[in-house]
Design a protein around this motif. Structure first.
Motif, PDB file in Angstrom:
ATOM      1  N   LEU A 222     -35.792  69.455 140.103  1.00  0.00           N
ATOM      2  CA  LEU A 222     -36.510  69.567 141.507  1.00  0.00           C
ATOM      3  C   LEU A 222     -36.246  68.034 142.180  1.00  0.00           C
ATOM      4  O   LEU A 222     -35.972  68.072 143.463  1.00  0.00           O
ATOM      5  CB  LEU A 222     -38.012  69.700 141.421  1.00  0.00           C
ATOM      6  N   ILE A 223     -36.367  67.138 141.605  1.00  0.00           N
ATOM      7  CA  ILE A 223     -36.289  65.832 142.213  1.00  0.00           C
ATOM      8  C   ILE A 223     -34.775  65.316 142.088  1.00  0.00           C
ATOM      9  O   ILE A 223     -34.517  63.966 142.506  1.00  0.00           O
ATOM     10  CB  ILE A 223     -37.153  64.818 141.669  1.00  0.00           C
ATOM     11  N   GLY A 224     -33.896  65.746 141.367  1.00  0.00           N
ATOM     12  CA  GLY A 224     -32.504  65.196 141.637  1.00  0.00           C
ATOM     13  C   GLY A 224     -32.272  64.503 140.229  1.00  0.00           C
ATOM     14  O   GLY A 224     -31.498  63.884 140.413  1.00  0.00           O
ATOM     15  N   VAL A 225     -33.175  64.261 139.412  1.00  0.00           N
ATOM     16  CA  VAL A 225     -32.885  63.577 138.164  1.00  0.00           C
ATOM     17  C   VAL A 225     -31.897  64.223 137.175  1.00  0.00           C
ATOM     18  O   VAL A 225     -32.275  65.318 136.748  1.00  0.00           O
ATOM     19  CB  VAL A 225     -34.214  62.838 137.508  1.00  0.00           C
ATOM     20  N   LYS A 226     -30.985  63.603 136.580  1.00  0.00           N
ATOM     21  CA  LYS A 226     -29.908  64.129 135.627  1.00  0.00           C
ATOM     22  C   LYS A 226     -30.513  63.925 134.295  1.00  0.00           C
ATOM     23  O   LYS A 226     -30.794  62.926 134.030  1.00  0.00           O
ATOM     24  CB  LYS A 226     -28.516  63.780 135.996  1.00  0.00           C
ATOM     25  N   SER A 227     -29.865  64.691 133.284  1.00  0.00           N
ATOM     26  CA  SER A 227     -30.237  64.340 131.692  1.00  0.00           C
ATOM     27  C   SER A 227     -29.254  65.226 131.160  1.00  0.00           C
ATOM     28  O   SER A 227     -28.887  66.659 131.445  1.00  0.00           O
ATOM     29  CB  SER A 227     -31.681  64.588 131.551  1.00  0.00           C
ATOM     30  N   THR A 228     -29.162  65.062 129.901  1.00  0.00           N
ATOM     31  CA  THR A 228     -28.287  66.143 129.086  1.00  0.00           C
ATOM     32  C   THR A 228     -29.167  67.438 128.606  1.00  0.00           C
ATOM     33  O   THR A 228     -28.323  68.410 128.420  1.00  0.00           O
ATOM     34  CB  THR A 228     -27.992  65.274 127.618  1.00  0.00           C
ATOM     35  N   ALA A 229     -30.580  67.195 128.877  1.00  0.00           N
ATOM     36  CA  ALA A 229     -31.092  68.640 128.702  1.00  0.00           C
ATOM     37  C   ALA A 229     -30.713  69.695 129.886  1.00  0.00           C
ATOM     38  O   ALA A 229     -30.665  70.743 129.465  1.00  0.00           O
ATOM     39  CB  ALA A 229     -32.671  68.484 128.709  1.00  0.00           C
ATOM     40  N   LEU A 230     -30.648  69.241 130.925  1.00  0.00           N
ATOM     41  CA  LEU A 230     -30.047  69.853 132.226  1.00  0.00           C
ATOM     42  C   LEU A 230     -28.493  70.172 131.985  1.00  0.00           C
ATOM     43  O   LEU A 230     -28.230  71.302 132.185  1.00  0.00           O
ATOM     44  CB  LEU A 230     -30.325  69.261 133.512  1.00  0.00           C
ATOM     45  N   LEU A 231     -27.800  69.345 131.428  1.00  0.00           N
ATOM     46  CA  LEU A 231     -26.565  69.704 131.371  1.00  0.00           C
ATOM     47  C   LEU A 231     -26.185  70.609 130.177  1.00  0.00           C
ATOM     48  O   LEU A 231     -25.412  71.516 130.411  1.00  0.00           O
ATOM     49  CB  LEU A 231     -25.598  68.259 131.098  1.00  0.00           C
ATOM     50  N   PHE A 232     -26.750  70.540 129.209  1.00  0.00           N
ATOM     51  CA  PHE A 232     -26.518  71.495 128.154  1.00  0.00           C
ATOM     52  C   PHE A 232     -27.318  72.726 128.399  1.00  0.00           C
ATOM     53  O   PHE A 232     -26.735  73.720 127.845  1.00  0.00           O
ATOM     54  CB  PHE A 232     -27.167  70.828 126.665  1.00  0.00           C
ATOM     55  N   GLY A 233     -28.509  72.881 128.797  1.00  0.00           N
ATOM     56  CA  GLY A 233     -29.027  74.104 128.966  1.00  0.00           C
ATOM     57  C   GLY A 233     -29.287  75.001 127.904  1.00  0.00           C
ATOM     58  O   GLY A 233     -29.768  74.685 126.769  1.00  0.00           O
ATOM     59  N   GLU A 234     -28.777  76.128 127.865  1.00  0.00           N
ATOM     60  CA  GLU A 234     -29.007  77.077 126.748  1.00  0.00           C
ATOM     61  C   GLU A 234     -28.117  76.776 125.907  1.00  0.00           C
ATOM     62  O   GLU A 234     -28.325  77.402 124.814  1.00  0.00           O
ATOM     63  CB  GLU A 234     -28.718  78.432 127.317  1.00  0.00           C
ATOM     64  N   ASN A 235     -27.281  75.938 125.884  1.00  0.00           N
ATOM     65  CA  ASN A 235     -26.218  75.449 124.728  1.00  0.00           C
ATOM     66  C   ASN A 235     -26.815  74.391 123.932  1.00  0.00           C
ATOM     67  O   ASN A 235     -25.841  73.832 123.274  1.00  0.00           O
ATOM     68  CB  ASN A 235     -24.827  75.169 125.396  1.00  0.00           C
ATOM     69  N   THR A 236     -27.818  73.814 124.296  1.00  0.00           N
ATOM     70  CA  THR A 236     -28.531  72.614 123.749  1.00  0.00           C
ATOM     71  C   THR A 236     -28.468  72.755 122.288  1.00  0.00           C
ATOM     72  O   THR A 236     -27.833  71.682 121.541  1.00  0.00           O
ATOM     73  CB  THR A 236     -29.977  72.333 124.150  1.00  0.00           C
ATOM     74  N   ARG A 237     -28.743  73.782 121.592  1.00  0.00           N
ATOM     75  CA  ARG A 237     -28.557  73.859 120.079  1.00  0.00           C
ATOM     76  C   ARG A 237     -27.050  73.359 119.629  1.00  0.00           C
ATOM     77  O   ARG A 237     -27.061  72.606 118.569  1.00  0.00           O
ATOM     78  CB  ARG A 237     -28.985  75.131 119.465  1.00  0.00           C
ATOM     79  N   ALA A 238     -26.373  74.116 120.198  1.00  0.00           N
ATOM     80  CA  ALA A 238     -24.566  73.841 119.664  1.00  0.00           C
ATOM     81  C   ALA A 238     -24.439  72.287 120.041  1.00  0.00           C
ATOM     82  O   ALA A 238     -23.618  71.791 119.174  1.00  0.00           O
ATOM     83  CB  ALA A 238     -23.793  74.741 120.500  1.00  0.00           C
ATOM     84  N   TRP A 239     -24.719  71.934 121.130  1.00  0.00           N
ATOM     85  CA  TRP A 239     -24.433  70.555 121.384  1.00  0.00           C
ATOM     86  C   TRP A 239     -25.055  69.486 120.477  1.00  0.00           C
ATOM     87  O   TRP A 239     -24.401  68.662 119.696  1.00  0.00           O
ATOM     88  CB  TRP A 239     -24.987  70.085 122.811  1.00  0.00           C
ATOM     89  N   LEU A 240     -26.389  69.759 120.348  1.00  0.00           N
ATOM     90  CA  LEU A 240     -27.165  68.997 119.453  1.00  0.00           C
ATOM     91  C   LEU A 240     -26.449  68.798 117.963  1.00  0.00           C
ATOM     92  O   LEU A 240     -26.548  67.961 117.016  1.00  0.00           O
ATOM     93  CB  LEU A 240     -28.592  69.148 119.405  1.00  0.00           C
ATOM     94  N   ARG A 241     -26.107  69.961 117.468  1.00  0.00           N
ATOM     95  CA  ARG A 241     -25.392  70.319 116.170  1.00  0.00           C
ATOM     96  C   ARG A 241     -24.323  69.511 116.215  1.00  0.00           C
ATOM     97  O   ARG A 241     -24.082  68.616 115.177  1.00  0.00           O
ATOM     98  CB  ARG A 241     -25.201  71.502 115.821  1.00  0.00           C
ATOM     99  N   GLY A 242     -23.319  69.281 117.209  1.00  0.00           N
ATOM    100  CA  GLY A 242     -22.396  68.492 117.108  1.00  0.00           C
ATOM    101  C   GLY A 242     -22.641  66.867 117.074  1.00  0.00           C
ATOM    102  O   GLY A 242     -22.025  66.264 116.247  1.00  0.00           O
ATOM    103  N   PHE A 243     -23.970  66.637 117.722  1.00  0.00           N
ATOM    104  CA  PHE A 243     -23.981  65.154 117.892  1.00  0.00           C
ATOM    105  C   PHE A 243     -24.852  64.565 116.506  1.00  0.00           C
ATOM    106  O   PHE A 243     -24.746  63.664 115.774  1.00  0.00           O
ATOM    107  CB  PHE A 243     -25.154  64.866 118.800  1.00  0.00           C
ATOM    108  N   MET A 244     -25.394  65.933 115.724  1.00  0.00           N
ATOM    109  CA  MET A 244     -25.982  65.729 114.356  1.00  0.00           C
ATOM    110  C   MET A 244     -24.856  65.563 113.572  1.00  0.00           C
ATOM    111  O   MET A 244     -24.881  64.372 112.821  1.00  0.00           O
ATOM    112  CB  MET A 244     -26.878  66.777 114.230  1.00  0.00           C
ATOM    113  N   VAL A 245     -23.949  66.198 113.437  1.00  0.00           N
ATOM    114  CA  VAL A 245     -22.710  66.074 112.449  1.00  0.00           C
ATOM    115  C   VAL A 245     -22.081  64.701 112.727  1.00  0.00           C
ATOM    116  O   VAL A 245     -21.848  63.773 111.782  1.00  0.00           O
ATOM    117  CB  VAL A 245     -21.921  67.162 112.658  1.00  0.00           C
TER     118      VAL A 245
END
Length: 321
Positions: A222-245
């Motif tokens: 709403l206020i225009g602040v960016k984050s990886t949570a917004l970027l990854f969205g519904e694909n968050t789990r897949a992205w986090l698996r990559g960063f975990m590995v």
């Protein structure tokens, strides 16, 4: 936008309930301690743990024998982490003061809630930084230079979410700098093992701070602040698996680079067991992640203290083998 939770007597919404600041600290000091996040110690742990990784890995690698020198670095990093995390959070809240009153979780913080003025916050930031600098001066010249260089990353981070969806990378660059500094404080110079360990920490930071950022994603959008949570969205789990590995593999590589040929085989295996335990903890977090449950996201985020302690404890153990 959701309503801010009730926070009696100036308590910050996402602080640890019953924390020592709100229950034991003198009332006059509480706003400044809250500004330093002393009521939310997880951030201090996340700054400190890479420092301990760097110091202990340097000791385990034979770059300087472990002893009182190592013990002082471990202790000094603990004090420095408290001070510099406090100074960094103060700077963050000063720069974000016009955003924090628009987000339910942050509008109870000391500056937007009126407990501390902007000028008072800057004075408090300078005081913490000067004390931390005094501790830094007990290290060698190379480590002192690295400590001073880290200020640029600390200064930039609060602005990152205004121009990139990857502010977590900037947080990782700042939060894990201690891996480089502590290694250098122990050994006198940098080594590829420390650099790889630093990269592992950055990947870890993206992992845990994306989980944390999911608490604020609606307000941030709403206020225009960016984050990886917004970027990854519904694909968050897949992205986090990559960063975990990536984090686990890089940490394994750092241990091998540092210890292979320089430590006994049992010591190397014990250190690697700490990395595997760290990876197991991240996998456990991922298996329980619900990005729509803010309270559980906060719980998982805070559990990263235990995740980061695992490689530190195993590295310490490897010094005894």
């Amino acid at each position: 936008m959701t309503e801010s939770p009730q926070t009696p007597e100036g308590q910050v919404a996402d602080s640890v309930k019953g924390n020592w600041v709100d229950s034991l600290a003198p009332p006059a000091t509480r706003p400044f301690l809250r500004l330093s996040r002393a009521d939310r110690p997880i951030g201090t742990w996340l700054v400190l743990l890479p420092c301990w990784w760097g110091a202990l890995l340097a000791a385990a690698s034979g770059h300087g024998a472990p002893g009182w020198h190592t013990a002082w670095i471990v202790l000094a990093c603990g004090i420095g982490a408290i001070l510099m995390r406090g100074a960094g959070c103060t700077w963050n809240d000063f720069t974000d003061r016009d955003f924090d009153d628009k987000v339910a979780r942050t509008r109870s913080r000391p500056i937007p809630s009126g407990q501390v003025s902007a000028r008072g916050a800057l004075a408090w930031m300078v005081a913490q930084s000067l004390i931390a600098f005094g501790i830094l001066l007990t290290f060698n010249n190379a480590a002192i230079a690295l400590g001073v260089a880290s200020l640029g990353l600390v200064a930039i981070y609060p602005f990152a979410k205004r121009f990139t969806y990857w502010p977590q990378i900037f947080l990782g660059l700042a939060f894990n700098w201690g891996a480089l500094l502590a290694w250098t404080a122990h050994s006198g110079s940098l080594h590829w093992a420390a650099v790889v360990l630093y990269l592992s920490g950055i990947a870890w930071t993206v992992f845990y701070d994306t989980i944390y950022a999911h608490q604020d994603k609606e307000d941030d959008a709403l206020i225009g602040v960016k984050s990886t949570a917004l970027l990854f969205g519904e694909n968050t789990r897949a992205w986090l698996r990559g960063f975990m590995v990536a984090s686990v593999l890089l940490m394994m590589l750092a241990v091998v680079l540092a210890m292979a040929g320089n430590a006994s085989l049992p010591a190397l295996v014990l250190a690697l067991m700490g990395v595997w335990a760290f990876g197991w903890h991240l996998a456990w977090q991922l298996s329980r992640l619900d990005t729509e449950d803010s309270d559980h996201c906060l719980y998982l985020f805070r559990s990263n203290r235990n995740a980061g302690l695992l490689p530190a404890l195993f590295l310490a153990g490897s010094l005894l083998v």
